[in-house]
Design an enzyme around this catalytic site. Structure first.
Site, PDB file in Angstrom:
ATOM      1  N   GLN A 269     -46.624   7.208  32.757  1.00  8.64           N
ATOM      2  CA  GLN A 269     -47.134   6.051  32.026  1.00  8.64           C
ATOM      3  C   GLN A 269     -46.555   4.759  32.563  1.00  8.64           C
ATOM      4  O   GLN A 269     -47.237   3.732  32.631  1.00  8.64           O
ATOM      5  CB  GLN A 269     -46.840   6.178  30.535  1.00  8.64           C
ATOM      6  CG  GLN A 269     -47.538   7.355  29.882  1.00  8.64           C
ATOM      7  CD  GLN A 269     -49.010   7.419  30.232  1.00  8.64           C
ATOM      8  OE1 GLN A 269     -49.786   6.538  29.874  1.00  8.64           O
ATOM      9  NE2 GLN A 269     -49.409   8.470  30.937  1.00  8.64           N
ATOM     10  N   HIS A 272     -48.471   2.752  35.236  1.00  6.12           N
ATOM     11  CA  HIS A 272     -49.705   2.019  34.937  1.00  6.12           C
ATOM     12  C   HIS A 272     -49.510   0.521  35.117  1.00  6.12           C
ATOM     13  O   HIS A 272     -50.281  -0.144  35.801  1.00  6.12           O
ATOM     14  CB  HIS A 272     -50.160   2.302  33.504  1.00  6.12           C
ATOM     15  CG  HIS A 272     -50.997   3.530  33.377  1.00  6.12           C
ATOM     16  ND1 HIS A 272     -52.243   3.629  33.926  1.00  6.12           N
ATOM     17  CD2 HIS A 272     -50.772   4.703  32.733  1.00  6.12           C
ATOM     18  CE1 HIS A 272     -52.760   4.818  33.644  1.00  6.12           C
ATOM     19  NE2 HIS A 272     -51.885   5.491  32.933  1.00  6.12           N
ATOM     20  N   GLU A 337     -49.586   6.538  21.551  1.00  8.44           N
ATOM     21  CA  GLU A 337     -50.860   6.874  22.193  1.00  8.44           C
ATOM     22  C   GLU A 337     -50.837   8.324  22.687  1.00  8.44           C
ATOM     23  O   GLU A 337     -51.707   9.119  22.374  1.00  8.44           O
ATOM     24  CB  GLU A 337     -51.092   5.908  23.359  1.00  8.44           C
ATOM     25  CG  GLU A 337     -52.349   6.180  24.154  1.00  8.44           C
ATOM     26  CD  GLU A 337     -52.436   5.311  25.409  1.00  8.44           C
ATOM     27  OE1 GLU A 337     -53.535   5.191  25.962  1.00  8.44           O
ATOM     28  OE2 GLU A 337     -51.384   4.771  25.838  1.00  8.44           O
ATOM     29  N   HIS A 338     -49.848   8.658  23.502  1.00 10.84           N
ATOM     30  CA  HIS A 338     -49.678  10.019  24.029  1.00 10.84           C
ATOM     31  C   HIS A 338     -48.376  10.597  23.475  1.00 10.84           C
ATOM     32  O   HIS A 338     -47.332   9.968  23.605  1.00 10.84           O
ATOM     33  CB  HIS A 338     -49.585  10.022  25.550  1.00 10.84           C
ATOM     34  CG  HIS A 338     -50.713   9.341  26.248  1.00 10.84           C
ATOM     35  ND1 HIS A 338     -50.605   8.057  26.760  1.00 10.84           N
ATOM     36  CD2 HIS A 338     -51.977   9.747  26.523  1.00 10.84           C
ATOM     37  CE1 HIS A 338     -51.751   7.720  27.336  1.00 10.84           C
ATOM     38  NE2 HIS A 338     -52.600   8.721  27.197  1.00 10.84           N
ATOM     39  N   ASP A 371     -55.292  12.998  30.960  1.00 11.55           N
ATOM     40  CA  ASP A 371     -55.870  11.799  31.550  1.00 11.55           C
ATOM     41  C   ASP A 371     -57.102  12.119  32.379  1.00 11.55           C
ATOM     42  O   ASP A 371     -58.012  11.296  32.483  1.00 11.55           O
ATOM     43  CB  ASP A 371     -54.845  11.099  32.444  1.00 11.55           C
ATOM     44  CG  ASP A 371     -53.980  10.116  31.670  1.00 11.55           C
ATOM     45  OD1 ASP A 371     -54.287   9.838  30.506  1.00 11.55           O
ATOM     46  OD2 ASP A 371     -52.993   9.632  32.245  1.00 11.55           O
ATOM     47  N   HIS A 430     -81.593  -6.464 -11.023  1.00  9.97           N
ATOM     48  CA  HIS A 430     -81.233  -5.094 -10.659  1.00  9.97           C
ATOM     49  C   HIS A 430     -81.584  -4.145 -11.801  1.00  9.97           C
ATOM     50  O   HIS A 430     -82.189  -3.082 -11.595  1.00  9.97           O
ATOM     51  CB  HIS A 430     -79.725  -4.990 -10.379  1.00  9.97           C
ATOM     52  CG  HIS A 430     -79.316  -5.448  -9.015  1.00  9.97           C
ATOM     53  ND1 HIS A 430     -79.398  -6.749  -8.616  1.00  9.97           N
ATOM     54  CD2 HIS A 430     -78.800  -4.759  -7.957  1.00  9.97           C
ATOM     55  CE1 HIS A 430     -78.944  -6.868  -7.382  1.00  9.97           C
ATOM     56  NE2 HIS A 430     -78.572  -5.665  -6.949  1.00  9.97           N
TER      57      HIS A 430
END
Length: 446
Positions: A269, A272, A337-338, A371, A430
């Protein structure tokens, strides 16, 4: 690059640990105002001037000088030719990934309420839900520093499985450099049209439409801070999947794993970008030290070592916890996230996890498999949003319409109830609309 990487160490028993952890999860926001100001200008220009603004910004940011936006479209037959020309190893890898992603999302469609349904009550009233796919979706695929064919598969395939009629892809190609794997993936995923534009101007074109690029109903896919700001701004005009932040990995480890594997998973990670975050939770201080040693030993071998080192020194955490139960509690607070669970009994600990984008169980389940080719979607909630949101899926490309068909008999009961409630809210029209469908014995409302 230094020979020893300064990764921040924490202990869950330290005074102020919770506050330190939460502050470490947050990102600086100093540039947000400047980015948002630039994005507003771009969105407004594209909305008002269409193709001409798209061309101008593409020339400015990607250094592409063409006479019309149609010159930025890649014909589908070119995508097919690109796929056919790939080396067999690359083609086979894409085929495997696409097949698995498609199979997973087809199963997801059948299992998660993505079909219409209806039931009939005793008086003949029929109620249900009609599920229909979106008409047109735009997918943003990052370009520039790195190319992501996997993002094409993860965004386009569930849209097609959902039944979306037209998928339009935008991808920046700075200086005209096109990535063959990205284009081949677009062919395999069934993307209908591809435009080589990027940035906030691409988001604007998809949201508002131009003479050449049709407006879409929803925009999905990750991008840089400008793309994220643009998606946030156009939400409401179109739907969006999520506002994705830098990538994250959280590893829960009981100390039984190979420390080199854990170090490399942290790298996966960190490479990235410099803002990505990698965190390890482990009760074994000796194992944490072994991971640190593996980081120092393995980092010089990595082609993106400088990016990894910056990410690790700025945002990574090696945290000693009391036990795996506490690790799970902290993991739920982080809502990563992961989430990898590298332990002897990973499913035991997975049962205690409530908040995570994706959970990877066991020492052989590296996050990188998810991934690319495991099957589940890799577009995941970041920045603690896994507390209330989910991975991208087929359900993101459908919409649900309530179906109501009240019988004459049903109107007698429902009409009285609706009338009472409507009068209570002071909405006489109504009430009257419901009463007029009730039998004469209830009153003359013709």
């Amino acid at each position: 690059m230094s020979s020893s990487i300064e990764v921040k160490r924490l202990n869950s028993q330290d005074l102020g640990f919770k506050e330190t952890l939460l502050s470490s999860l947050s990102l600086p926001t100093a540039d947000d105002v400047a980015i948002d100001t630039a994005v507003v200008k771009i969105l407004s220009a594209v909305k008002e001037q269409g193709d001409s603004s798209v061309l101008a910004y593409t020339k400015q940011f990607d250094r592409l000088n063409v006479s019309s936006v149609s010159d930025l479209e890649i014909p589908r037959q070119d995508l097919e030719c690109t796929y056919s020309a790939l080396a067999n190893e690359q083609k086979n890898a894409l085929d495997i990934a696409a097949k698995r992603v498609r199979a997973y999302h087809e199963r997801q469609k059948s299992e998660t309420g993505c079909h219409s349904w209806e039931y009939e009550e005793a008086d003949g009233t029929r109620l249900g839900q009609k599920v229909t796919p979106l008409d047109r979706v735009g997918i943003y695929v990052p370009g520039g520093k790195a190319a992501y064919p996997s993002s094409v598969l993860m965004n386009a395939i569930p849209a097609k499985v959902a039944g979306v009629a037209e998928v339009i892809m935008v991808v920046p190609t700075p200086d005209g450099a096109r990535n063959s794997l990205v284009l081949a993936a677009a062919y395999l995923a069934g993307v209908d049209r591809v435009f080589t534009i990027g940035g906030a101007q691409a988001v604007a074109a998809l949201a508002y439409g131009t003479n050449t690029i049709p407006a879409v109903d929803k925009i999905v896919g990750p991008g840089n801070a400008y793309v994220a700001a643009a998606k946030r701004r156009v939400f409401g005009t179109v739907g969006i999947d999520m506002i994705a932040g830098p990538s994250e990995i959280l590893i829960l480890c009981d100390g039984s794993s190979n420390p080199a594997w854990i170090a490399m998973d942290l790298f996966s990670q960190a490479e990235h970008d410099e803002q990505a975050q990698s965190i390890l939770l482990c009760p074994d201080a000796g194992f944490i030290a072994q991971v640190q040693e593996s980081i120092d030993r393995l980092l010089p071998e990595m082609p993106r070592a400088n990016v990894i080192e910056t990410s690790l020194t700025k945002r990574a955490l090696l945290i000693q916890v009391q036990d795996m139960n506490e690790a799970c509690d902290i993991a739920n607070a982080i809502a990563a996230e992961h989430l990898e669970i590298c332990a002897e009994d990973p499913r035991k600990w997975a049962e205690k996890i409530r908040h995570a984008g994706a959970i990877f169980m066991g020492n052989y389940t590296s996050e990188s498999l998810g991934d690319y080719c495991a099957g589940p979607n890799h577009v995941l909630p970041t920045a603690r949003t896994a507390r209330f949101s989910s991975p991208l899926g087929v359900y993101d490309f459908i919409k649900r319409s309530s179906m109501i068909e009240v019988s004459e008999a049903g109107a007698q009961t429902l009409g009285r109830a609706a009338s009472t409630l409507a009068h209570g809210e002071g909405l006489q029209a109504h009430a009257r609309a419901a009463e007029m469908r009730v039998s004469k014995s209830y009153g003359n409302y013709d």
